[in-house]
Design a protein around this motif. Structure first.
Motif, PDB file in Angstrom:
ATOM      1  N   PRO A 133     -11.292   9.032  -2.836  1.00  0.00           N
ATOM      2  CA  PRO A 133     -10.515   8.329  -3.889  1.00  0.00           C
ATOM      3  C   PRO A 133     -10.672   8.784  -4.840  1.00  0.00           C
ATOM      4  N   ALA A 190      -2.983   7.855  -6.021  1.00  0.00           N
ATOM      5  CA  ALA A 190      -3.624   6.771  -5.535  1.00  0.00           C
ATOM      6  C   ALA A 190      -4.010   6.685  -3.987  1.00  0.00           C
ATOM      7  N   TYR A 191      -5.653   6.294  -4.079  1.00  0.00           N
ATOM      8  CA  TYR A 191      -6.246   5.830  -2.990  1.00  0.00           C
ATOM      9  C   TYR A 191      -6.901   4.554  -3.323  1.00  0.00           C
ATOM     10  N   ASP A 192      -6.048   3.360  -2.815  1.00  0.00           N
ATOM     11  CA  ASP A 192      -6.743   1.884  -2.055  1.00  0.00           C
ATOM     12  C   ASP A 192      -7.775   1.893  -1.122  1.00  0.00           C
ATOM     13  N   THR A 231       0.081   9.164  -0.437  1.00  0.00           N
ATOM     14  CA  THR A 231      -0.964   9.841  -0.719  1.00  0.00           C
ATOM     15  C   THR A 231      -2.056  10.624  -0.089  1.00  0.00           C
ATOM     16  N   THR A 265      -0.368   4.074  -2.046  1.00  0.00           N
ATOM     17  CA  THR A 265      -1.925   4.433  -0.569  1.00  0.00           C
ATOM     18  C   THR A 265      -1.157   5.781   0.145  1.00  0.00           C
ATOM     19  N   TRP A 314       0.948  -1.215  -0.439  1.00  0.00           N
ATOM     20  CA  TRP A 314      -0.519  -0.303   0.218  1.00  0.00           C
ATOM     21  C   TRP A 314       0.846   1.082   0.244  1.00  0.00           C
ATOM     22  N   ALA A 356      -6.717   1.912   2.626  1.00  0.00           N
ATOM     23  CA  ALA A 356      -6.869   3.415   3.135  1.00  0.00           C
ATOM     24  C   ALA A 356      -8.436   2.759   4.139  1.00  0.00           C
TER      25      ALA A 356
END
Length: 317
Positions: free
Chosen positions: A92, A139-141, A18, A15, A12, A145
């Motif tokens: 996201p 990026a944002y999973d 970010t 993510t 990650w 998160a």
């Protein structure tokens, strides 16, 4: 839910990078809009049932009183004012630049003006680049998160349990946005004379003798999540003191030593909670013992300072 679920940094990292910058933007708003507290305790985040919060800020009677909350269940940032008005910003699909733009647009729509003296990352590789120009980190999973918040919440409760055993001056259990760790600190309240060249952030953070305990998600120098502790100023011989469990070790870092227990080793234990509490206690005994603290005077087993009330029984409430 599993205590201390898997959180390998490699899975990650994008993510995390970010989110770290999202958190720094909100943290710098908190720094600009909150009342100054000793050791910078005013600028940290606190955990909630869905993420973490700045807590209310502003100047009552002159500005809107407002709060900013990260929601890692609904995956949004919520800016709300005391009259109940709220604006949400999705997490996201955002770059750092677009997040910065939407957040400040939300603040303006609510009548909130906050100026950031240094609108750039703190102590990160791109610290010369303004947040408003960062389109690289995007990026944002959502699952990662959410896991980040779950781990923070579990560690927070372990730190709260550990904090109960000390009756002296302590920090809250709080989440630092500059380094993305969660920590709790004990103080002896002995003043620390620092060199004149030490910067204001460090001078205030370490103006008193302390032993700190926490957890962070790993970085380029330690590429795995870990529980940690350090003593400042570091007493001679600290890194020779024993730590438990056997997987814990002293790590040289920035001219001093961290007590480190890798997250993976804590997870593998039959009782991870007890292992982490034992690690923190061994690091405390090492630091406080070498620094000459009166550990017996500071003790409050189970959060109880009156010896006549020990052992704790049912509360009359």
């Amino acid at each position: 839910m599993e205590l201390f679920p898997p959180m390998p940094l490699a899975e990650w990292r994008d993510t995390k990078e970010t989110l770290h910058r999202f958190a720094q933007i909100v943290g710098k708003i908190r720094l600009a809009a909150s009342v100054r507290r000793n050791h910078w305790w005013n600028v940290t985040f606190h955990l909630t049932g869905r993420g973490f919060t700045t807590r209310p800020m502003g100047r009552p009677g002159r500005d809107p009183v407002f709060t900013i909350d990260f929601d890692f269940v609904g995956h949004q940032l919520v800016v709300s004012t005391l009259d109940g008005t709220a604006i949400s910003v999705p997490l996201p699909g955002q770059s750092v630049a677009s997040f910065h733009h939407e957040l400040f647009a939300a603040l303006a729509a609510l009548g909130i003006r906050v100026d950031l003296p240094v609108p750039r990352p703190y102590d990160l590789p791109d610290s010369a680049r303004p947040f408003a120009e960062d389109t690289e980190h995007a990026a944002y999973d959502p699952a990662r998160a959410n896991r980040y918040w779950q781990v923070l919440s579990q560690v927070s409760l372990v730190l709260e349990e550990f904090a109960a055993g000390f009756s002296g001056k302590v920090s809250p259990v709080h989440h630092f946005w500059h380094s993305l760790d969660i920590a709790h600190t004990r103080f002896s309240d002995r003043h620390v004379d620092q060199p004149s060249g030490v910067g204001p952030v460090t001078r205030e953070a370490y103006s008193r003798e302390l032993v700190s305990f926490g957890f962070w998600f790993g970085d380029d120098t330690l590429g795995e999540p870990a529980f940690y502790s350090y003593t400042a100023p570091e007493p001679a011989g600290l890194d020779g003191e024993p730590l438990v469990p056997a997987a814990a070790r002293w790590v040289a870092r920035n001219g001093s030593h961290l007590a480190v227990l890798p997250y993976a080793d804590a997870r593998a234990a039959s009782d991870p909670r007890a292992v982490v509490l034992g690690f923190y206690e061994s690091a405390y005994r090492a630091g406080a013992g070498r620094a000459g603290w009166d550990t017996a005077a500071f003790a409050s087993p189970g959060g109880i300072t009156d010896p006549l009330l020990r052992p704790a029984g049912p509360y009359d409430a």
